[in-house]
Structure formats: C-alpha cells, structure tokens
Design a protein around this motif. Structure first.
Motif, PDB file in Angstrom:
ATOM      1  N   UNK A 296       1.095  -1.538   0.027  1.00 23.69           N
ATOM      2  CA  UNK A 296      -0.420   0.250   0.418  1.00 23.69           C
ATOM      3  C   UNK A 296       1.032   1.152  -0.326  1.00 23.69           C
ATOM      4  N   UNK A 297       0.026   2.234  -0.612  1.00 27.67           N
ATOM      5  CA  UNK A 297       0.689   3.138  -0.647  1.00 27.67           C
ATOM      6  C   UNK A 297       0.238   4.271   0.654  1.00 27.67           C
ATOM      7  N   UNK A 298       1.117   5.015   1.682  1.00 22.80           N
ATOM      8  CA  UNK A 298       0.466   5.248   2.804  1.00 22.80           C
ATOM      9  C   UNK A 298       0.966   6.637   2.949  1.00 22.80           C
ATOM     10  N   UNK A 299       0.775   7.642   2.971  1.00 24.07           N
ATOM     11  CA  UNK A 299       1.497   8.787   3.645  1.00 24.07           C
ATOM     12  C   UNK A 299       2.813   9.069   2.791  1.00 24.07           C
ATOM     13  N   UNK A 300       2.546   9.244   1.609  1.00 25.64           N
ATOM     14  CA  UNK A 300       4.001   8.997   1.106  1.00 25.64           C
ATOM     15  C   UNK A 300       4.921   7.823   1.336  1.00 25.64           C
ATOM     16  N   UNK A 301       5.074   6.520   1.849  1.00 19.40           N
ATOM     17  CA  UNK A 301       5.801   5.576   1.386  1.00 19.40           C
ATOM     18  C   UNK A 301       5.000   4.186   1.111  1.00 19.40           C
ATOM     19  N   UNK A 302       5.777   3.370   0.591  1.00 22.43           N
ATOM     20  CA  UNK A 302       5.106   1.831   0.834  1.00 22.43           C
ATOM     21  C   UNK A 302       5.332   1.255   1.779  1.00 22.43           C
ATOM     22  N   UNK A 303       4.181   0.466   1.941  1.00 22.48           N
ATOM     23  CA  UNK A 303       4.261   0.458   3.443  1.00 22.48           C
ATOM     24  C   UNK A 303       3.506  -1.153   3.057  1.00 22.48           C
ATOM     25  N   UNK A 304       3.798  -2.733   3.779  1.00 19.72           N
ATOM     26  CA  UNK A 304       4.200  -3.882   3.313  1.00 19.72           C
ATOM     27  C   UNK A 304       3.897  -4.258   5.043  1.00 19.72           C
ATOM     28  N   UNK A 305       2.313  -5.058   5.455  1.00 21.78           N
ATOM     29  CA  UNK A 305       1.881  -5.507   6.671  1.00 21.78           C
ATOM     30  C   UNK A 305       1.786  -4.315   7.783  1.00 21.78           C
ATOM     31  N   UNK A 306       1.810  -2.833   7.370  1.00 24.07           N
ATOM     32  CA  UNK A 306       1.485  -2.394   8.927  1.00 24.07           C
ATOM     33  C   UNK A 306       3.265  -0.911   8.511  1.00 24.07           C
ATOM     34  N   UNK A 307       4.702  -1.717   7.814  1.00 29.48           N
ATOM     35  CA  UNK A 307       5.886  -1.447   7.915  1.00 29.48           C
ATOM     36  C   UNK A 307       6.383  -1.050   7.002  1.00 29.48           C
ATOM     37  N   UNK A 308       6.383   0.424   7.412  1.00 28.66           N
ATOM     38  CA  UNK A 308       7.317   1.702   5.434  1.00 28.66           C
ATOM     39  C   UNK A 308       8.028   0.529   5.255  1.00 28.66           C
ATOM     40  N   UNK A 309       8.454   0.021   3.832  1.00 25.79           N
ATOM     41  CA  UNK A 309       9.088  -0.104   3.281  1.00 25.79           C
ATOM     42  C   UNK A 309      10.393   0.936   2.710  1.00 25.79           C
ATOM     43  N   UNK A 310       9.920   1.261   1.988  1.00 23.82           N
ATOM     44  CA  UNK A 310      10.556   2.528   0.911  1.00 23.82           C
ATOM     45  C   UNK A 310       9.234   4.244   0.681  1.00 23.82           C
ATOM     46  N   UNK A 311      10.338   4.843   0.524  1.00 25.61           N
ATOM     47  CA  UNK A 311       9.845   6.468   0.317  1.00 25.61           C
ATOM     48  C   UNK A 311       8.576   6.232  -1.284  1.00 25.61           C
TER      49      UNK A 311
END
Length: 124
Positions: free
Chosen positions: A16-31
């Motif tokens: 998912x894209x959340x607040x400018x970050x790619x997120x998987x299982x609630x964990x930010x991966x990268x911008x």
C-alpha cells in the motif's frame, strides 16, 4: 533493504501507499518516490501494474544499450513532446526520468516503448 531493515517480498506482492511511503503489513518499506520504489514496485491502482513495471524496466534497459543506435534512440526521446512530461525538471542538460514516468498511463509507456524499440509486456 527497507528503511526498517531487510525485507524479502515475493514478486507481485501487493503493498500500500500510505502518507508517501510504500507499506507492507504496517511496516514502511521506502518512500513512494525513491529509487527502490521505482526499481522494485509499480503502481497498480488501475490493474496495469505488472505491465507498467515491465514497460518502465524495458524502456530503461533499451535506452541503456550502448550500440550504434544509442544516440538515435535518445534523440527520439528528447524530441518527443509526450516524453517531455516525464523528464525530471531539475536536470536540464541530462535526461533523467521523473517520478511521473514510473506512474505513467500504460498507453504513454507503450508509446515510449514503440519510440525506442523496447519490448512490451502482454496487453490485457
């Protein structure tokens, strides 16, 4: 490597894209705009993510090929108005793809692929 340490996702894993970050299982991966995002993920909110990712990678690979037609391909890109909207504006004398290129409609990416002779993914 993510911004929170090592991560290993299977090819095609949705994030998912959340607040400018790619997120998987609630964990930010990268911008969303980072090089990692551009290299390893593709926007899929229109159902064309796999093709979009294949096209961007193929276009970049084709333009990176150093053969006798290298400059001819780049000249086509420089002269094409459709390509211009995907150019990073902070690099006036060297072509760098902007974030918009990696999120471009597949129709535009197909056009660019045709322009430079890049292989295109399967169309739906």
């Amino acid at each position: 490597m993510s911004i929170n340490g090592p991560v290993n996702l299977r090819y095609g894993t949705p994030v998912d894209a959340v607040d400018g970050f790619l997120v998987h299982n609630g964990r930010p991966l990268c911008a969303v705009t980072s090089q990692n995002a551009h290299d390893y993920f593709a926007r899929n909110d229109d159902g064309n993510g796999m093709e979009r990712g294949q096209l961007t990678a193929s276009i970049i690979a084709r333009l990176s090929t150093r053969d006798k037609d290298h400059q001819t391909r780049w000249n086509k890109v420089w002269e094409d108005p459709r390509c211009e909207k995907y150019r990073r504006q902070d690099s006036p004398d060297f072509w760098l793809w902007g974030h918009a290129f990696f999120e471009a409609p597949v129709e535009d990416l197909r056009h660019i692929a045709d322009l430079v002779g890049a292989k295109k993914g399967a169309r739906k």
